[in-house]
Design an enzyme around this catalytic site. Sequence first.
Site, PDB file in Angstrom:
ATOM      1  N   HIS A  30       4.018  -3.503   4.694  1.00 15.02           N
ATOM      2  CA  HIS A  30       2.978  -3.859   5.659  1.00 15.02           C
ATOM      3  C   HIS A  30       2.233  -5.149   5.281  1.00 15.02           C
ATOM      4  CE1 HIS A  30       3.483   0.309   7.014  1.00 15.02           C
ATOM      5  NE2 HIS A  30       3.207   0.718   5.799  1.00 15.02           N
TER       6      HIS A  30
HETATM    7  O1  RIB Z   1      -1.283   1.858   6.545  1.00 17.92           O
HETATM    8  C1  RIB Z   1      -0.748   0.891   5.692  1.00 17.92           C
HETATM    9  C2  RIB Z   1      -1.834   0.253   4.863  1.00 17.92           C
HETATM   10  O2  RIB Z   1      -2.503   1.267   4.091  1.00 17.92           O
HETATM   11  C3  RIB Z   1      -1.282  -0.753   3.842  1.00 17.92           C
HETATM   12  O3  RIB Z   1      -2.202  -1.790   3.659  1.00 17.92           O
HETATM   13  C4  RIB Z   1      -1.169   0.075   2.591  1.00 17.92           C
HETATM   14  O4  RIB Z   1      -1.248  -0.717   1.414  1.00 17.92           O
HETATM   15  C5  RIB Z   1      -2.390   0.948   2.707  1.00 17.92           C
HETATM   16  O5  RIB Z   1      -3.512   0.197   2.277  1.00 17.92           O
END
Ligand code: RIB
Length: 315
Positions: free
Chosen positions: A246
Site C-alpha cells: 500500500h
Molecule cells: O490499510 C493499510 C494501511 O494500514 C497501510 O498503511 C499499512 O501499513 C497499515 O498502516
Amino acid sequence: MPRRKLILDVDTGTDDAVAIMLAALRPDLELIACTTVNGNCVLERTTDNTLRTLDHIGRGDIPVYAGLSRPIARLDFPTPRGERDPGVHFVEMPLAKAKSKAQATDAVEFLIETYRNATDEISLVPVGPLSNVASALALFPRLVEFVPEVIIMGGGHDVANVTPAAEFNFWADPEAAALVLAAGFRNLTLVPLDATHKAVISFEQCSALRASGRPAAEAAAVFIEKRIQGYRAYQRLDNHDAAPVHDALCVAALLQPDIVETCRHFVAVETAGALTIGRSVIDTSFRSGKAANARVAFNADTARFGRFVLETLMA
Ligand code: RIB
Ligand code: CA
C-alpha cells in the site's frame, strides 16, 4: 531536475518500510525525515522499525521523529495490528538493531516548525493513522497554507481490510482522519485500498529482488513475502501469489502521478457509526452538495508499479 522533497509519516510495518526505502534511495527524491505514529504496532516499535530500516540501507542520516502513541480521541483504541494480527507485519523488523536514535523533538512540533519555516516545497506523505497530522493541525491550523501537497494512504470505497466498512489507517484514528480531510489542504491526493490493491508485488518479483543482492531489495523481498503469506491467511486476494504494498504506491504517485487513476470527490470519515466507524465516505454520486476536497485514486498501473519498485531497490 531538482530532487522532490518529502516527509513520510509512518507506522512501520512492512509496506511502510518499502515506502521508506524507495523514498530514501531514489535520486530524484529527498526524504527530509520520517515521523512515526502508533498503528501497525505500538509507537516504540514503529519508531524502532523505522530506525532499523533506515540504518539497513545506510541512511541513518535521515532523522526520525516519534509522534503520537495513541489516537487523538478514541479511548478504547485498537490493539496495534502488528501484535493482534502479525500476518502481514513484523512487530520487530528482522533487521539489525538500530544504531540511530529518534530525535528529541516530537513529530508534531517537527511538522509544524518545518513547514512554518520551509523555503522549499515539501510534500507530506502520511501512510499510517493520521494522529500526528491531525495534532499538528489542532495546534497550528494554518498548516494547510504551508503544505503544498499531501498524499495519504488511507480509506477504501469498494475495498475494506479491518472491518467490513473500513480501512486500517482511518479506522485506527477516525477522528484524526476526519479532521485531516476536512482541514482544507489545497492539494490532497487520497490513495485508498481500491488503488493499492492493484499495487501488488509477486513472489516472482521478490525472487528478482533477492537475486540482486542489494540490501534494500533483499529486505523488501523478506517484507513482501511476509505480506503475501499474511494475505493468504487473512484476506485472500484473487492473485494469492502477490500482495499489495500500500504505502509504496504513495511514493510512486508522488513522482508519477499518472500511475494512479484519480477523480476529484468530496470525502469525509465516519466517526460515530457502530458498524461503520472509520469508513471513508467518498461522494462518488455527488450527493453531498459539497465541493471536492480530494483527488481520489481508484486504480493503479500494476506493471508500472512493479517496475518502479524493482528498478529503485535493485539499482
Ligand atoms: O490499510 C493499510 C494501511 O494500514 C497501510 O498503511 C499499512 O501499513 C497499515 O498502516
Ligand atoms: Ca502504514
